[in-house]
Design a protein around this motif. Structure first.
Motif, PDB file in Angstrom:
ATOM      1  N   ALA A 156       0.843  -1.197   0.000  1.00 18.59           N
ATOM      2  CA  ALA A 156       0.000   0.000   0.000  1.00 18.59           C
ATOM      3  C   ALA A 156       0.876   1.244   0.000  1.00 18.59           C
ATOM      4  CB  ALA A 156      -0.918   0.004   1.219  1.00 18.59           C
ATOM      5  N   ALA A 157       0.324   2.328  -0.515  1.00 19.18           N
ATOM      6  CA  ALA A 157       1.015   3.612  -0.514  1.00 19.18           C
ATOM      7  C   ALA A 157       0.125   4.648   0.148  1.00 19.18           C
ATOM      8  CB  ALA A 157       1.357   4.037  -1.929  1.00 19.18           C
ATOM      9  N   LEU A 158       0.714   5.424   1.057  1.00 18.91           N
ATOM     10  CA  LEU A 158       0.051   6.563   1.670  1.00 18.91           C
ATOM     11  C   LEU A 158       0.772   7.812   1.184  1.00 18.91           C
ATOM     12  CD1 LEU A 158       0.067   4.045   3.807  1.00 18.91           C
ATOM     13  CD2 LEU A 158      -0.959   5.711   5.323  1.00 18.91           C
ATOM     14  N   ILE A 159       0.008   8.829   0.807  1.00 22.04           N
ATOM     15  CA  ILE A 159       0.597   9.946   0.088  1.00 22.04           C
ATOM     16  C   ILE A 159      -0.017  11.267   0.567  1.00 22.04           C
ATOM     17  CG2 ILE A 159      -1.071   9.757  -1.810  1.00 22.04           C
ATOM     18  CD1 ILE A 159       1.306  10.286  -3.716  1.00 22.04           C
ATOM     19  N   GLY A 160       0.838  12.305   0.726  1.00 24.56           N
ATOM     20  CA  GLY A 160       0.362  13.588   1.223  1.00 24.56           C
ATOM     21  C   GLY A 160       0.768  14.740   0.322  1.00 24.56           C
ATOM     22  N   ASN A 202       4.932  14.283   1.099  1.00 20.50           N
ATOM     23  CA  ASN A 202       5.301  13.114   1.895  1.00 20.50           C
ATOM     24  C   ASN A 202       4.627  11.875   1.329  1.00 20.50           C
ATOM     25  OD1 ASN A 202       6.446  11.602   3.897  1.00 20.50           O
ATOM     26  ND2 ASN A 202       5.243  12.430   5.567  1.00 20.50           N
ATOM     27  N   TYR A 203       5.298  10.753   1.444  1.00 19.68           N
ATOM     28  CA  TYR A 203       4.675   9.481   1.094  1.00 19.68           C
ATOM     29  C   TYR A 203       5.372   8.347   1.813  1.00 19.68           C
ATOM     30  CZ  TYR A 203       8.566   8.587  -2.176  1.00 19.68           C
ATOM     31  OH  TYR A 203       9.804   8.384  -2.724  1.00 19.68           O
ATOM     32  N   LYS A 204       4.632   7.276   2.040  1.00 18.60           N
ATOM     33  CA  LYS A 204       5.177   6.077   2.672  1.00 18.60           C
ATOM     34  C   LYS A 204       4.596   4.857   1.962  1.00 18.60           C
ATOM     35  CE  LYS A 204       5.852   8.202   7.211  1.00 18.60           C
ATOM     36  NZ  LYS A 204       5.502   8.184   8.652  1.00 18.60           N
TER      37      LYS A 204
END
Length: 208
Positions: A156-160, A202-204
């Motif tokens: 999964a990718a979380l993105i800001g 930002n992303y993780k």
């Protein structure tokens, strides 16, 4: 006698075994808060070898400025496919959006009374009869956030982003998909200007 009372109190708070509570009280020299932290910090060491199934869950808050991704491990895929477990996962995600770290999540009290740590242990021991572990947990905060989970639930990718513009919902989803599909995202996905004054800030990436 004093330690016995504390052991019983710790068991009522956490729902773990008497032996585990006794060990935690001894290690913490009778201090209840430290004993709870000890149980939480050492929960990863219980039945680790039996955890064979893992999957990822994500959620963002209503304001769309914070998202959380979590890797959960279980002994079999029966648990992860169970409707009751899905409800438990939703509770965990709801709590996680208020937290900053794993310890905050597990100590959070539902309705100011029941710690999530005890709820997870109850489901694990009395409903599923399988150990459940909250493993890797990542948080991301930005003026606008989004996420994407691969259909296999193994990445999964979380993105800001720096702020919001029309169509950013779809744009951000597409970028998150690229992050999930790109195995070299750490080096080949630069934080560049995307559109007008919108920046990927930002992303993780969370993967099994």
């Amino acid at each position: 006698m004093q330690n016995l009372k504390k052991i019983k109190k710790l068991r009522s708070i956490t729902g773990v075994s008497i032996m585990a509570c006794q060990k935690a009280i001894i290690k913490s020299k009778g201090r209840l808060n430290l004993a709870i932290n000890f149980l939480i910090n050492n929960s990863n060491n219980i039945k680790t070898n039996s955890l064979k199934e893992s999957f990822i869950i994500c959620r963002r808050n209503k304001k769309k400025n914070k998202a959380v991704g979590m890797l959960i491990a279980t002994e079999t895929d029966f648990v992860t496919k169970n409707d009751i477990f899905k409800k438990l996962a939703n509770i965990i995600l709801d709590v996680a959006l208020f937290a900053k770290k794993k310890q905050d999540i597990l100590k959070y009290q539902i309705l100011n009374k029941l710690p999530l740590f005890k709820i997870v242990n109850y489901f694990s021991n009395n409903i599923f009869n399988e150990y459940i572990e909250l493993k890797t947990i990542v948080f991301i905060e930005a003026p606008f956030v989004n996420f994407y989970i691969h259909h296999s639930c193994n990445k999964a990718a979380l993105i800001g982003f720096s702020n919001y513009i029309p169509n950013l919902e779809q744009i951000s989803k597409n970028i998150a998909i690229q992050l999930v599909c790109n195995t070299n995202y750490n080096t080949s996905f630069p934080k560049l200007l995307l559109y007008k004054n919108i920046k990927l800030v930002n992303y993780k990436v969370l993967s099994l």
